[in-house]
Design an enzyme around this catalytic site. Structure first.
Site, short mmCIF file in Angstrom:
data_model
loop_
_atom_site.label_atom_id
_atom_site.label_comp_id
_atom_site.label_asym_id
_atom_site.label_seq_id
_atom_site.Cartn_x
_atom_site.Cartn_y
_atom_site.Cartn_z
CB SER A 1 12.35 22.43 -15.17
OG SER A 1 11.54 23.57 -15.32
CD GLU B 1 7.85 11.99 -15.27
OE1 GLU B 1 7.65 12.79 -16.20
OE2 GLU B 1 8.16 12.35 -14.11
CE LYS C 1 10.59 19.52 -10.81
NZ LYS C 1 9.41 19.86 -11.48
CG HIS D 1 -1.66 -1.24 1.47
ND1 HIS D 1 -2.84 -1.58 0.86
CD2 HIS D 1 -1.33 -2.30 2.24
CE1 HIS D 1 -3.23 -2.77 1.27
NE2 HIS D 1 -2.32 -3.25 2.11
#
Ligand code: ARG
Length: 458
Positions: free
Chosen positions: A276, A289, A282, A156
């Site tokens: 970024s 992804e 970043k 979980h």
């Protein structure tokens, strides 16, 4: 417009219709397989006395010449032909004249395309499988290096029990080896040759289908000509196997995104991250992804082909031309993703201290504290309750179980002695777990040895 079938038509095909119907823009991709199939067909026709030896020589030389010229870039596969089959046949006739007109004897484009797509898919499966092998090798290497890299195991997304990085990687080894087994199964099941099925009902020529099957590396010919021209199960099986494999990659990528987050900081990978344009701080896990995102395309291909096939009556129908673009895209996507992913895993740096520190918090050793009581005669259900109370005390005091003084332990249960600290120490918690498939060092050594043997026999 260059088509093979104008004879019974009185009007020119409308250009829009022609374009809509044509497949050359994408089926040119298997020109090699198309020529390979034709070479086998011609060899068989000559063996059966349907073509003369001389005709066979001329056609064979002509086909080999086309192949060579396409490969070298001397001959361009022009989009003015309807499909790759028409292109090869028309070019052959162009080059060698009348003997070229005999190439299509005893054959239809229906069994031809069924063959080409099978040959192409069979080759692709080999390539994909070689990449899966490389990925498994990278995973195994990470396992070998990290038998004592402790980290929390989650359920979980909550810290559950301590494991090692080797153990975590082992789960993915299992997934990708099942993917390899699936690819192997498909290769075996699909390996029958449709050539000689004709349009749907075989042919009246005395074809030797066993011979062509053998020449093309198949286990034998397909046994029903209607199914031979209209079976796309093997493609559906491949798209399904690729979907499952992408799902595995996607789960792995999801974990990498989580591990790369500011909160976790379990991994670091400059080579496979991007910055970024606006936020200078970043470092985003774009590659992970993207692989996760591309999973949708492969699922889409499976769904599209399943839906295309569901309403098709026997035997060949033009709907089946739709099998190609999706399948090509899924194969390309899967190959791109495995390669990128394997490269990313190879260069990834694991922040081992951070992982171990994380495993020490979140009460990942609570089960072991309960097991300690069980080993001293306390029934498990009671032990569970006692440790639950200890956890509550620790939460109030903001300390882990390891730092709770013995008198606090004994307030809740007098069974606890000084050796509780050794029993719930991180290394003990992991290395006591030595049943088959568990994370303990001895169990992992056995898993790794089994995986090494598996890779040797791959
Ligand atoms: N381009 C077609 C396909 O991909 C080849 C077979 C054409 N056969 C036919 N009868 N129209 O399915």
């Amino acid at each position: 417009m260059a088509q093979l079938w104008g004879g019974r038509f009185t009007k020119e095909t409308d250009q829009l219709v022609y374009n809509f119907n044509a497949s050359i823009t994408f089926d040119k991709r298997f020109y090699k397989q198309d020529i390979r199939g034709s070479l086998a067909h011609v060899a068989m026709l000559a063996k059966q006395g349907i073509l003369t030896e001389e005709e066979k020589e001329q056609i064979t030389d002509g086909l080999n010449g086309i192949l060579k010229d396409v490969e070298s870039g001397k001959l361009e596969i022009s989009d003015k032909y309807e499909d790759i089959h028409s292109f090869v046949e028309a070019t052959l006739i162009d080059r060698i004249g009348d003997p070229g007109k005999k190439l299509h004897t005893g054959r239809s484009r229906n069994d031809q395309v069924a063959l080409d797509m099978k040959l192409f898919t069979r080759d692709e499966i080999q390539e994909i499988d070689a990449q899966v092998k490389e990925l498994l090798e990278v995973i195994l290497h990470v396992m070998e290096e990290n038998v004592e890299t402790y980290m929390p195991g989650f359920t979980h997304l909550q810290k559950a029990q301590p494991i090692t990085l080797a153990h975590h990687m082992g789960a993915y080894f299992e997934m990708f080896r099942r993917d390899h087994e699936r690819l192997k199964d498909i290769s075996k099941r699909m390996n029958t040759c449709p050539l000689g099925s004709g349009a749907l009902a075989g042919t009246t020529y005395p074809l030797d289908r066993e011979y062509t099957a053998e020449l093309l590396g198949f286990d034998g010919p397909t046994l029903n000509s209607m199914d031979g021209v209209s079976d796309r199960d093997y493609l559906l099986e491949l798209l399904s196997a690729l979907s499952i494999m992408m799902m595995h990659l996607s789960r792995f990528c999801e974990e990498i995104c989580i591990w790369n987050s500011n909160e976790y900081r379990f991994v670091n990978d400059d080579a496979y991250s991007t910055g970024s344009s606006i936020m200078p701080q970043k470092k985003n896990p774009d590659i992970a992804e993207l692989v996760r995102g591309k999973t949708g395309r492969v699922y889409g291909a499976l769904n599209a082909l399943l839906t295309t096939m569901k309403g098709i009556p026997l035997a060949y129908n033009k709907d089946m031309q739709e099998d190609k673009e999706w399948a090509f895209d899924a194969m390309d996507t899967a190959k791109g993703c495995i390669t990128l992913f394997a490269g990313m895993l190879k260069t990834m740096q694991f922040n081992k201290d951070r992982m171990e520190e994380s495993a020490k918090h979140g009460f990942t050793n609570a089960t072991d504290a309960a097991d300690y009581l069980v080993n001293h005669g306390v029934p498990f259900r009671d032990a569970h309750g006692i440790v639950g109370k200890l956890v509550l005390t620790c939460i109030e005091k903001k300390i882990p179980l390891d730092e709770l003084p013995l008198e606090e332990y004994r307030k809740i249960s007098p069974v606890f002695e000084e050796d509780i600290y050794k029993a719930i120490d991180l290394e003990t918690c992991v290395n006591k777990r030595v049943t088959i498939g568990a994370p303990g060092k001895d169990a992992m050594a056995k898993s790794i040895a089994a995986y090494q043997k598996y890779m040797e026999e791959y």
